[in-house]
Design an enzyme around this catalytic site. Structure first.
Site, PDB file in Angstrom:
ATOM      1  N   LYS A  74      -2.347  -1.556  -3.682  1.00  9.37           N
ATOM      2  CA  LYS A  74      -3.177  -0.368  -3.542  1.00  9.37           C
ATOM      3  C   LYS A  74      -2.327   0.889  -3.634  1.00  9.37           C
ATOM      4  O   LYS A  74      -1.290   0.937  -2.980  1.00  9.37           O
ATOM      5  CB  LYS A  74      -3.859  -0.420  -2.173  1.00  9.37           C
ATOM      6  CG  LYS A  74      -4.749   0.760  -1.882  1.00  9.37           C
ATOM      7  CD  LYS A  74      -5.268   0.671  -0.483  1.00  9.37           C
ATOM      8  CE  LYS A  74      -6.046   1.922  -0.159  1.00  9.37           C
ATOM      9  NZ  LYS A  74      -6.533   1.941   1.187  1.00  9.37           N
ATOM     10  N   LYS A 100       0.857  -1.190   0.000  1.00 11.24           N
ATOM     11  CA  LYS A 100       0.000   0.000   0.000  1.00 11.24           C
ATOM     12  C   LYS A 100       0.888   1.232   0.000  1.00 11.24           C
ATOM     13  O   LYS A 100       1.755   1.389   0.857  1.00 11.24           O
ATOM     14  CB  LYS A 100      -0.892  -0.009   1.248  1.00 11.24           C
ATOM     15  CG  LYS A 100      -1.743   1.252   1.385  1.00 11.24           C
ATOM     16  CD  LYS A 100      -2.716   1.154   2.545  1.00 11.24           C
ATOM     17  CE  LYS A 100      -3.474   2.450   2.746  1.00 11.24           C
ATOM     18  NZ  LYS A 100      -4.439   2.356   3.851  1.00 11.24           N
TER      19      LYS A 100
HETATM   20  C1  PBG Z   1      -6.994   3.721   5.948  1.00 15.88           C
HETATM   21  C2  PBG Z   1      -7.419   3.485   4.554  1.00 15.88           C
HETATM   22  C3  PBG Z   1      -7.313   4.384   3.503  1.00 15.88           C
HETATM   23  C4  PBG Z   1      -7.897   3.773   2.409  1.00 15.88           C
HETATM   24  C5  PBG Z   1      -8.341   2.525   2.819  1.00 15.88           C
HETATM   25  N1  PBG Z   1      -8.022   2.364   4.150  1.00 15.88           N
HETATM   26  C6  PBG Z   1      -6.797   5.758   3.468  1.00 15.88           C
HETATM   27  C7  PBG Z   1      -5.415   6.013   3.816  1.00 15.88           C
HETATM   28  O1  PBG Z   1      -4.603   5.110   3.969  1.00 15.88           O
HETATM   29  O2  PBG Z   1      -5.125   7.179   3.963  1.00 15.88           O
HETATM   30  C8  PBG Z   1      -8.027   4.392   1.069  1.00 15.88           C
HETATM   31  C9  PBG Z   1      -9.095   3.875   0.217  1.00 15.88           C
HETATM   32  C10 PBG Z   1      -9.496   4.739  -0.899  1.00 15.88           C
HETATM   33  O3  PBG Z   1      -8.918   5.810  -1.173  1.00 15.88           O
HETATM   34  O4  PBG Z   1     -10.465   4.363  -1.544  1.00 15.88           O
HETATM   35  N2  PBG Z   1      -6.022   2.882   6.426  1.00 15.88           N
HETATM   36 ZN    ZN Z   2      -5.528   3.570   8.577  1.00 15.27          ZN
END
Ligand code: PBG
Ligand code: ZN
Length: 349
Positions: A273, A213
């Site tokens: 992601k 991620k």
């Molecule tokens: C939080 C989380 C995020 C997303 C999923 N879980 C945001 C981040 O990490 O700031 C993003 C999902 C999306 O943008 O659709 N851990």
């Molecule tokens: Zn988070």
């Protein structure tokens, strides 16, 4: 010029054409021909639909930066789940939007807290859907980071976070979650969750690891939707971004190492992601590990297409389906997407 018996009886020079045995356009000549040779296809089975459950709401409220996506009340969650099931989408990913935030995000790992209640309601309403619980703290902390803060090192406290996430995972599993999806990018989180689940008799609960991620600019609309923007750390030396835990967008080899670690720690499925800007990572992860590999088609990717379509700059259906198909082509076994219900509708026509 020699006269060939194969030469057509017209006065154009066709010799060039006849020396071109490879004509890829032959296989594009009709809709039926294109369907016949098509390599990849989308199906509703590919989709995981993300849902925001806001405990402060009594009615669904549309997220302004994500047209068509509504924050649900606990009650309206049930209605939406029935729609998901009717659309033949097999899975949902639940995100809580907390009205009981604190430094550690304790509501997420309390019996009777939002995580507990929303997962129970989901499983009670639709026992046959795959219920995935996003496991993180940013929706539950008053500062918006993905775990409690360490003011000595000015960072999120990794080991305290993974101790808490293990408790959160057990709460979610016992409420009926089929899959725990830890999204905080803390080191060792998958191992901590697997161990806690196994010790509490939840061996059957699976883990979908947000293995690679990235610290991405494409999460903006999600942070509106989930109420987890970083804004309460001013005046401290805590960074107002997630770059100390989420990955640097410049790195690809590191993604393979991250995925390997999560598999070692017991991940049943892995995820890349965001999706659109990371198709190379998705492709490499699938090729290298052959694991059930998922991609998160994040909020900003959805918002871009919706916004352009609303301006008449893109055809929404064509662009959306092309984006989703690209994930399949790159190797995704499934796609977490806000467009799941729209796409299911297009596919059923
Ligand atoms: C939080 C989380 C995020 C997303 C999923 N879980 C945001 C981040 O990490 O700031 C993003 C999902 C999306 O943008 O659709 N851990
Ligand atoms: Zn988070």
């Amino acid at each position: 010029m020699s006269i060939s018996p194969l030469k057509p009886a017209c006065d154009h020079d066709h010799s060039e054409a006849h020396s071109m045995p490879n004509r890829p356009r032959r296989l594009r000549s009709s809709d039926a021909m294109r369907r016949l040779v098509r390599e990849n296809a989308l199906s509703t089975d590919d989709f995981i639909y993300p849902i925001f459950v806001d405990e402060a709401l009594s009615e669904p409220v549309e997220v302004s930066s994500m047209p068509g996506v509504f924050r649900q009340s606990e009650k309206s969650l049930s209605d939406l789940l029935k729609k998901v099931e009717a659309a033949k989408v097999p899975a949902v990913m639940l995100f809580g939007v907390s009205a009981h935030k604190d430094h550690e995000g304790t509501d997420s790992f309390k019996k009777g807290g939002l995580m507990d209640r929303m997962v129970k309601r989901a499983k009670d309403t639709c026992p046959d859907l795959v219920i995935m619980a996003d496991a993180c703290f940013c929706e539950y902390t008053d500062h918006g980071h993905c775990g409690p803060l360490d003011y000595v090192h000015n960072d999120v406290d990794n080991d305290r976070t993974i101790a808490n996430i293990a408790r959160q995972a057990v709460i979610a599993a016992e409420a009926g979650a089929d899959v725990i999806a830890p999204s905080g990018m803390m080191d060792g989180q998958v191992g901590a969750i697997r161990e806690a689940l196994d010790q509490t008799g939840n061996e059957r609960t699976a883990i979908l690891a947000y293995a690679a991620k990235y610290a991405s600019g494409f999460y903006g609309p999600f942070r509106d939707a989930a109420g987890c923007s970083l804004g309460h750390t001013e005046g401290s030396k805590i960074p107002s971004n997630r770059k100390t835990y989420q990955m640097d967008p410049a790195n690809a080899e590191e993604a393979l190492r991250e995925v390997a670690l999560d598999i070692e720690q017991g991940a049943d499925m892995v995820m890349v992601k965001p999706g659109l800007a990371y198709l190379d990572i998705l492709y490499q992860v699938k090729q290298a590990f052959g694991m059930p590999t998922f991609v998160y088609n994040v909020s900003g990717e959805y918002a871009m297409i919706k916004a352009a379509a609303r301006n008449g700059w893109l055809n929404e259906e064509i662009a959306m389906m092309e984006m989703l198909l690209a994930f399949k082509r790159a190797g995704a076994d499934g796609i977490i997407t806000y467009a799941a219900l729209d796409a299911a509708g297009y596919l059923s026509r």
